[in-house]
Motif scaffolding. Sequence first.
Motif, PDB file in Angstrom:
ATOM      1  N   THR A  98       1.044  -1.182   0.087  1.00  0.00           N
ATOM      2  CA  THR A  98       0.115  -0.020  -0.125  1.00  0.00           C
ATOM      3  C   THR A  98       0.883   1.326   0.034  1.00  0.00           C
ATOM      4  OG1 THR A  98      -1.871   1.121   1.147  1.00  0.00           O
ATOM      5  CG2 THR A  98      -0.169   0.145   2.606  1.00  0.00           C
ATOM      6  N   VAL A 134       6.164  -5.011   7.755  1.00  0.00           N
ATOM      7  CA  VAL A 134       5.818  -3.741   8.133  1.00  0.00           C
ATOM      8  C   VAL A 134       7.264  -3.152   8.811  1.00  0.00           C
ATOM      9  CG1 VAL A 134       4.686  -2.273   9.833  1.00  0.00           C
ATOM     10  CG2 VAL A 134       3.929  -4.597   8.972  1.00  0.00           C
ATOM     11  N   PRO A 136       5.404   0.946   8.710  1.00  0.00           N
ATOM     12  CA  PRO A 136       4.868   2.016   9.888  1.00  0.00           C
ATOM     13  C   PRO A 136       3.996   1.334  10.820  1.00  0.00           C
ATOM     14  CG  PRO A 136       3.564   2.381   7.819  1.00  0.00           C
ATOM     15  CD  PRO A 136       4.650   1.304   7.573  1.00  0.00           C
TER      16      PRO A 136
HETATM   17  C1  LIG Z   1       1.769   4.580   5.530  1.00  0.00           C
HETATM   18  C2  LIG Z   1       0.819   5.497   4.548  1.00  0.00           C
HETATM   19  C3  LIG Z   1       0.137   4.607   3.646  1.00  0.00           C
HETATM   20  C4  LIG Z   1      -0.185   6.270   5.378  1.00  0.00           C
HETATM   21  O1  LIG Z   1      -0.777   7.068   4.683  1.00  0.00           O
HETATM   22  P1  LIG Z   1      -1.644   8.289   4.996  1.00  0.00           P
HETATM   23  O2  LIG Z   1      -2.601   8.735   4.095  1.00  0.00           O
HETATM   24  O3  LIG Z   1      -0.524   9.290   5.151  1.00  0.00           O
HETATM   25  O4  LIG Z   1      -1.981   8.173   6.412  1.00  0.00           O
HETATM   26  P2  LIG Z   1      -3.424   8.721   6.938  1.00  0.00           P
HETATM   27  O5  LIG Z   1      -3.429   9.991   6.868  1.00  0.00           O
HETATM   28  O6  LIG Z   1      -4.633   7.646   6.473  1.00  0.00           O
HETATM   29  O7  LIG Z   1      -3.484   8.576   8.639  1.00  0.00           O
HETATM   30  C5  LIG Z   1      -4.262   7.855   9.554  1.00  0.00           C
HETATM   31  C6  LIG Z   1      -3.508   7.817  10.896  1.00  0.00           C
HETATM   32  O8  LIG Z   1      -2.535   7.265  11.109  1.00  0.00           O
HETATM   33  C7  LIG Z   1      -1.482   8.197  11.389  1.00  0.00           C
HETATM   34  N1  LIG Z   1      -0.088   7.875  10.679  1.00  0.00           N
HETATM   35  C8  LIG Z   1       0.056   8.060   9.166  1.00  0.00           C
HETATM   36  N2  LIG Z   1       1.255   7.558   9.085  1.00  0.00           N
HETATM   37  C9  LIG Z   1       2.031   7.042   9.996  1.00  0.00           C
HETATM   38  C10 LIG Z   1       3.326   6.474  10.198  1.00  0.00           C
HETATM   39  N3  LIG Z   1       3.902   6.179   9.327  1.00  0.00           N
HETATM   40  N4  LIG Z   1       3.299   6.253  11.459  1.00  0.00           N
HETATM   41  C11 LIG Z   1       2.738   6.384  12.280  1.00  0.00           C
HETATM   42  N5  LIG Z   1       1.375   7.031  12.102  1.00  0.00           N
HETATM   43  C12 LIG Z   1       0.907   7.049  10.984  1.00  0.00           C
HETATM   44  C13 LIG Z   1      -1.770   9.440  11.046  1.00  0.00           C
HETATM   45  O9  LIG Z   1      -1.302  10.335  11.990  1.00  0.00           O
HETATM   46  C14 LIG Z   1      -3.275   9.410  11.341  1.00  0.00           C
HETATM   47  O10 LIG Z   1      -3.742   9.511  12.560  1.00  0.00           O
HETATM   48  P3  LIG Z   1      -5.016   9.975  13.279  1.00  0.00           P
HETATM   49  O11 LIG Z   1      -6.168   8.988  12.810  1.00  0.00           O
HETATM   50  O12 LIG Z   1      -5.062  10.123  14.518  1.00  0.00           O
HETATM   51  O13 LIG Z   1      -5.328  11.296  12.483  1.00  0.00           O
HETATM   52  C15 LIG Z   1       1.906   6.434   3.975  1.00  0.00           C
HETATM   53  O14 LIG Z   1       2.841   7.199   5.024  1.00  0.00           O
HETATM   54  C16 LIG Z   1       2.727   5.942   2.687  1.00  0.00           C
HETATM   55  O15 LIG Z   1       2.406   5.486   1.748  1.00  0.00           O
HETATM   56  N6  LIG Z   1       4.103   5.479   3.221  1.00  0.00           N
HETATM   57  C17 LIG Z   1       4.976   4.939   2.434  1.00  0.00           C
HETATM   58  C18 LIG Z   1       4.674   3.567   1.896  1.00  0.00           C
HETATM   59  C19 LIG Z   1       4.580   2.552   3.397  1.00  0.00           C
HETATM   60  O16 LIG Z   1       5.384   2.744   4.064  1.00  0.00           O
HETATM   61  N7  LIG Z   1       3.875   1.807   3.118  1.00  0.00           N
HETATM   62  C20 LIG Z   1       3.275   0.594   4.024  1.00  0.00           C
HETATM   63  C21 LIG Z   1       4.328  -0.378   3.802  1.00  0.00           C
HETATM   64  S1  LIG Z   1       3.936  -1.750   5.251  1.00  0.00           S
END
Ligand SMILES: CC(C)(COP(=O)(O)OP(=O)(O)OC[C@H]1O[C@@H](n2cnc3c(N)ncnc32)[C@H](O)[C@@H]1OP(=O)(O)O)[C@@H](O)C(=O)NCCC(=O)NCCS
Length: 166
Positions: A98, A134, A136
Motif C-alpha cells: 500500500t 511492516v 509503519p
Molecule cells: C503509511 C501510509 C500509507 C499512510 O498513509 P496516509 O494517507 O498518510 O495515512 P492517514 O492520513 O490515513 O493516517 C491515518 C492515521 O495514521 C497516522 N499515521 C500515518 N502515517 C503514520 C506513520 N508512518 N506512523 C505512525 N502513524 C501514522 C496518522 O497520523 C493518522 O492518525 P489519526 O487517525 O490520529 O489522524 C503512507 O505514509 C505511505 O504511503 N507511506 C510509504 C509507503 C509505506 O510505508 N507503505 C506501508 C508499507 S507496510
Amino acid sequence: MEVFVRMIDMLVRLYDLPKSAEMYQNVEDAGIILRRPGAYEKHLVEDFVREHFSPKWVSEVQVAFSRQPITCFIATRNKEILGFACYETTNKAYFGPTGVSEAARGTGIGKALLMKALEGLHNLGYAYGFIGGVGPKEFYAKAVGAVEIPGSDPGIYVDILPEPLF
Ligand SMILES: CC(C)(COP(=O)(O)OP(=O)(O)OC[C@H]1O[C@@H](n2cnc3c(N)ncnc32)[C@H](O)[C@@H]1OP(=O)(O)O)[C@@H](O)C(=O)NCCC(=O)NCCS
C-alpha cells in the motif's frame, strides 16, 4: 556494509475491524473516490506504483489484477491516483502493498484504503489478516489494532533477488 532493515509481520482481527462509514464519508467529502480499479486501468496503477514506490510492489499489484474481483483499491481525486492498497497478493490473507503519494499523505487516505482492503480480506472468509513486512507499525496498530507477530522478522522475506543495476 550490508544494511538490515527490520520487517516484522503484524496480525489483524478482521472480525473486529473499527467502523468505517464515517471515515469513508470524510474522505468522500474531500472529493476523493475509493474504488477498485478496472482491469483496463492496470497499466495506470502500475505506472503510479512504479513512479512513487518500487518495482517489487508493481509485481505484487500485477498479482492483484490477476484476481476477480481485483484485490486492490485505489483512491482518486479529479481522475488522478493518490494511493493504492492491495490484498491477497504477497500470500493468502496478506494485506499490502500500500502507499499514498507524498503530497496526499496525512489526510486519511491511507487509513481508508487500509480499511477497504481489510474488509475485502474479511469478505474472502478470513478471520485474521497479516500485514507483511511492516513498515509503519504505529500506523497499523493505531488504525486497526494490529499486533506484531513474534519471530516474524524476516519472515518470508529471505533471499530476495536484488534489483539489477543499470
Ligand atoms: C503509511 C501510509 C500509507 C499512510 O498513509 P496516509 O494517507 O498518510 O495515512 P492517514 O492520513 O490515513 O493516517 C491515518 C492515521 O495514521 C497516522 N499515521 C500515518 N502515517 C503514520 C506513520 N508512518 N506512523 C505512525 N502513524 C501514522 C496518522 O497520523 C493518522 O492518525 P489519526 O487517525 O490520529 O489522524 C503512507 O505514509 C505511505 O504511503 N507511506 C510509504 C509507503 C509505506 O510505508 N507503505 C506501508 C508499507 S507496510
